[in-house]
Design a protein around this motif. Structure first.
Motif, PDB file in Angstrom:
ATOM      1  N   UNK A  59       0.940  -1.105  -0.030  1.00  4.43           N
ATOM      2  CA  UNK A  59       0.009   0.051  -0.080  1.00  4.43           C
ATOM      3  C   UNK A  59       0.725   1.199  -0.116  1.00  4.43           C
ATOM      4  N   UNK A  60       0.474   2.223  -0.781  1.00  4.25           N
ATOM      5  CA  UNK A  60       1.202   3.436  -0.809  1.00  4.25           C
ATOM      6  C   UNK A  60       0.265   4.501  -1.537  1.00  4.25           C
ATOM      7  N   UNK A  61       0.496   5.904  -0.832  1.00  2.00           N
ATOM      8  CA  UNK A  61      -0.279   7.066  -0.861  1.00  2.00           C
ATOM      9  C   UNK A  61       0.365   7.793  -2.000  1.00  2.00           C
ATOM     10  N   UNK A  62      -0.475   8.155  -3.103  1.00  3.33           N
ATOM     11  CA  UNK A  62       0.006   9.091  -4.164  1.00  3.33           C
ATOM     12  C   UNK A  62       0.548   8.087  -5.379  1.00  3.33           C
ATOM     13  N   UNK A  63       1.150   9.040  -6.249  1.00 10.12           N
ATOM     14  CA  UNK A  63       1.739   8.185  -7.380  1.00 10.12           C
ATOM     15  C   UNK A  63       3.012   7.746  -7.603  1.00 10.12           C
ATOM     16  N   UNK A  64       3.400   6.557  -7.975  1.00  8.86           N
ATOM     17  CA  UNK A  64       4.855   6.061  -8.062  1.00  8.86           C
ATOM     18  C   UNK A  64       5.165   6.114  -9.750  1.00  8.86           C
ATOM     19  N   UNK A  65       6.473   6.287  -9.714  1.00 14.50           N
ATOM     20  CA  UNK A  65       7.153   6.135 -10.942  1.00 14.50           C
ATOM     21  C   UNK A  65       8.238   5.142 -10.745  1.00 14.50           C
ATOM     22  N   UNK A  66       8.613   4.325 -11.740  1.00 12.90           N
ATOM     23  CA  UNK A  66       9.515   3.268 -11.678  1.00 12.90           C
ATOM     24  C   UNK A  66      10.661   3.053 -12.913  1.00 12.90           C
ATOM     25  N   UNK A  67      11.700   3.102 -12.602  1.00  8.81           N
ATOM     26  CA  UNK A  67      12.671   2.785 -13.658  1.00  8.81           C
ATOM     27  C   UNK A  67      13.348   1.486 -13.153  1.00  8.81           C
ATOM     28  N   UNK A  68      12.818   0.297 -13.780  1.00 10.61           N
ATOM     29  CA  UNK A  68      13.028  -0.936 -13.232  1.00 10.61           C
ATOM     30  C   UNK A  68      13.879  -1.734 -14.432  1.00 10.61           C
ATOM     31  N   UNK A  69      13.301  -1.669 -15.569  1.00 10.13           N
ATOM     32  CA  UNK A  69      14.178  -2.289 -16.686  1.00 10.13           C
ATOM     33  C   UNK A  69      14.524  -1.496 -17.767  1.00 10.13           C
ATOM     34  N   UNK A  70      15.747  -1.339 -18.057  1.00  8.23           N
ATOM     35  CA  UNK A  70      16.046  -0.205 -19.122  1.00  8.23           C
ATOM     36  C   UNK A  70      15.423  -0.558 -20.470  1.00  8.23           C
ATOM     37  N   UNK A  71      14.872   0.730 -20.844  1.00  9.65           N
ATOM     38  CA  UNK A  71      14.095   0.540 -22.276  1.00  9.65           C
ATOM     39  C   UNK A  71      12.786   0.374 -21.984  1.00  9.65           C
ATOM     40  N   UNK A  72      11.956  -0.398 -20.930  1.00 15.04           N
ATOM     41  CA  UNK A  72      10.803  -0.746 -20.505  1.00 15.04           C
ATOM     42  C   UNK A  72       9.713   0.509 -20.935  1.00 15.04           C
ATOM     43  N   UNK A  73       8.627   0.333 -21.547  1.00 17.02           N
ATOM     44  CA  UNK A  73       7.906   1.283 -21.523  1.00 17.02           C
ATOM     45  C   UNK A  73       8.194   2.259 -22.717  1.00 17.02           C
ATOM     46  N   UNK A  74       9.251   2.060 -23.458  1.00 14.21           N
ATOM     47  CA  UNK A  74       9.390   2.818 -24.781  1.00 14.21           C
ATOM     48  C   UNK A  74       8.996   2.168 -26.019  1.00 14.21           C
ATOM     49  N   UNK A  75       8.547   2.976 -26.972  1.00 12.08           N
ATOM     50  CA  UNK A  75       8.411   2.525 -28.336  1.00 12.08           C
ATOM     51  C   UNK A  75       9.514   2.595 -29.161  1.00 12.08           C
ATOM     52  N   UNK A  76      10.148   1.526 -29.427  1.00 11.80           N
ATOM     53  CA  UNK A  76      11.597   1.724 -30.193  1.00 11.80           C
ATOM     54  C   UNK A  76      11.600   2.310 -31.413  1.00 11.80           C
ATOM     55  N   UNK A  77      10.649   2.313 -32.115  1.00  9.09           N
ATOM     56  CA  UNK A  77      10.133   3.117 -33.417  1.00  9.09           C
ATOM     57  C   UNK A  77      10.178   4.564 -33.395  1.00  9.09           C
ATOM     58  N   UNK A  78       9.354   4.835 -32.068  1.00 14.01           N
ATOM     59  CA  UNK A  78       9.185   6.185 -32.002  1.00 14.01           C
ATOM     60  C   UNK A  78      10.447   7.231 -31.550  1.00 14.01           C
ATOM     61  N   UNK A  79      10.572   8.327 -31.911  1.00 17.87           N
ATOM     62  CA  UNK A  79      11.747   9.254 -31.331  1.00 17.87           C
ATOM     63  C   UNK A  79      11.448   9.261 -29.873  1.00 17.87           C
ATOM     64  N   UNK A  80      12.630   9.897 -29.279  1.00 21.38           N
ATOM     65  CA  UNK A  80      12.727  10.193 -27.908  1.00 21.38           C
ATOM     66  C   UNK A  80      11.562  11.437 -27.506  1.00 21.38           C
ATOM     67  N   UNK A  81      11.568  12.311 -28.463  1.00 18.36           N
ATOM     68  CA  UNK A  81      10.592  13.355 -28.108  1.00 18.36           C
ATOM     69  C   UNK A  81       9.195  12.905 -28.178  1.00 18.36           C
ATOM     70  N   UNK A  82       8.710  11.617 -29.208  1.00 12.84           N
ATOM     71  CA  UNK A  82       7.603  11.043 -29.294  1.00 12.84           C
ATOM     72  C   UNK A  82       7.220  10.179 -27.989  1.00 12.84           C
ATOM     73  N   UNK A  83       8.077   9.824 -27.667  1.00 12.33           N
ATOM     74  CA  UNK A  83       8.152   8.853 -26.196  1.00 12.33           C
ATOM     75  C   UNK A  83       7.757   9.774 -25.119  1.00 12.33           C
ATOM     76  N   UNK A  84       8.338  10.871 -24.990  1.00 13.72           N
ATOM     77  CA  UNK A  84       7.952  11.723 -23.937  1.00 13.72           C
ATOM     78  C   UNK A  84       6.504  12.210 -24.169  1.00 13.72           C
ATOM     79  N   UNK A  85       6.114  12.300 -25.260  1.00  8.91           N
ATOM     80  CA  UNK A  85       4.600  12.775 -25.540  1.00  8.91           C
ATOM     81  C   UNK A  85       3.824  11.771 -25.077  1.00  8.91           C
TER      82      UNK A  85
END
Length: 367
Positions: A59-85
């Motif tokens: 249990x935790x209150x608030x919002x969590x962000x994780x950096x667990x696996x390098x590159x996880x959550x990125x679309x490799x075809x999109x650019x860095x800017x598009x991944x931020x968007x």
């Protein structure tokens, strides 16, 4: 099939994490330390909700962000800017906040023109820059970081460490998984040491890091190849006074047992090595020939003060002919010597020196 889960493990199964409980408050940073396979990353995934626990709850209150696996959550075809968007859209940010996030991430990551290149072309270090920059600038309440900085360059690692400390100072909560003693001790004041999925220590970060830095148990040494002769070295050990654990700067006792078929004189010489025998730290030779009587006997020597820092080492010893100084009996040379360990002082500086592969302590007078 609708059947209740079995309480016992099937053959070959083991608990990745078990009976690990702790609380983390706002403004606190905690490190999860231990050897590879201890359950650190699994515990981080449980906290973030990527894995569901078989028992207990997170249990935790608030919002969590994780950096667990390098590159996880990125679309490799999109650019860095598009991944931020894309990250902004997934977090339901409006157009103004999304544009602000893009600007902050570009500035923090220092990727420059690479922002418009596809992520598939990024190096591991560039992916680490982008991942940390996005997660940290989404302004979470809880930040989970798992070895993400290990592939980054030194300058960016220092920048991230400064950001983590500032994040905690402003009331954020941080869980850090790393094998880097410097990073852990610079950011965290508390650590949990895991072994086989269980928390065996929860407390001061310097003590936990000291446990982490200890390597696998040493292999006991044995005599090296000895020429057939009138004397044989049976055993060799180096210990603290009275058999106590060795500490940096203290005296050390060397004890050698031998067997002689006939009385003779010999010169004793020993050398101290790193655990893999790749580096000879130092050696000493007795200037006075010693009388070895027939039968079994013991020879002792005292290191009045040694400068060795925390770690595992080996000692090798030879008995030399008094005239030619050629070896007539050896222990551990060639081959493994007698293993010994210098115990930890339990402070941050000792941990950093050990992590930096330093071998000896220098006594300095600062002016």
């Amino acid at each position: 099939m609708g059947l209740p889960p079995k309480a016992t493990l099937r053959p070959g199964e083991f608990w990745a994490v078990r009976d690990c409980s702790f609380e983390l408050s706002p403004g606190e940073a905690i490190a999860l330390v231990g050897r590879n396979g201890a359950g650190k990353s699994t515990l981080l995934r449980l906290i973030h909700g990527l894995l569901k626990p078989d028992a207990g709850e997170v249990r935790y209150a608030g919002r969590a962000e994780a950096i667990i696996e390098l590159g996880a959550g990125f679309d490799p075809v999109l650019s860095g800017r598009e991944n931020i968007e894309l990250a902004a859209a997934l977090h339901r940010l409006d157009r103004r906040d999304a544009a602000d996030l893009v600007a902050r991430v570009i500035e923090f990551s220092e990727l420059g023109d690479f922002m418009d290149a596809p992520v598939i072309s990024y190096s591991s270090g560039m992916k680490a820059r982008l991942a940390y920059s996005i997660s940290s600038n989404l302004q979470p309440d809880l930040l989970l970081v798992d070895e993400a900085l290990a592939v980054g360059d030194i300058a960016f690692q220092q920048k991230c460490l400064s950001h983590m400390k500032d994040f905690v100072r402003k009331g954020g909560a941080l869980v850090l998984v790393s094998h880097n003693a410097q990073q852990i001790q610079a950011v965290c004041d508390r650590a949990i040491y895991l072994e086989h999925g269980e928390a065996v220590f929860d407390g001061d970060v310097a003590v936990a890091v000291g446990k982490m830095l200890k390597r696998a148990p040493m292999v006991s040494g044995g005599p090296g190849k000895q020429q057939d002769g009138p004397v044989r070295i049976d055993s060799l050990q180096l210990s603290g006074p009275g058999g106590r654990p060795l500490m940096t700067g203290e005296a050390a006792e060397i004890r050698m047992s031998y067997t002689c078929t006939e009385a003779m004189d010999a010169v004793c010489s020993f050398s101290l090595w790193t655990d893999d025998q790749s580096v000879c730290i130092g050696s000493a030779m007795d200037q006075t020939p010693r009388r070895l009587e027939a039968g079994s006997g013991v020879m002792n020597a005292t290191l009045t003060s040694h400068p060795l820092l925390m770690g595992h080492y080996q000692i090798c010893l030879s008995l030399l002919h008094t005239g030619s100084l050629l070896p007539i009996a050896t222990f551990g040379n060639p081959g493994r010597g007698a293993s010994f360990e210098i115990a930890s002082d339990g402070d941050r500086i000792s941990n950093l020196k050990y992590w930096g592969r330093q071998l000896i302590r220098l006594d300095v007078e600062w002016h």
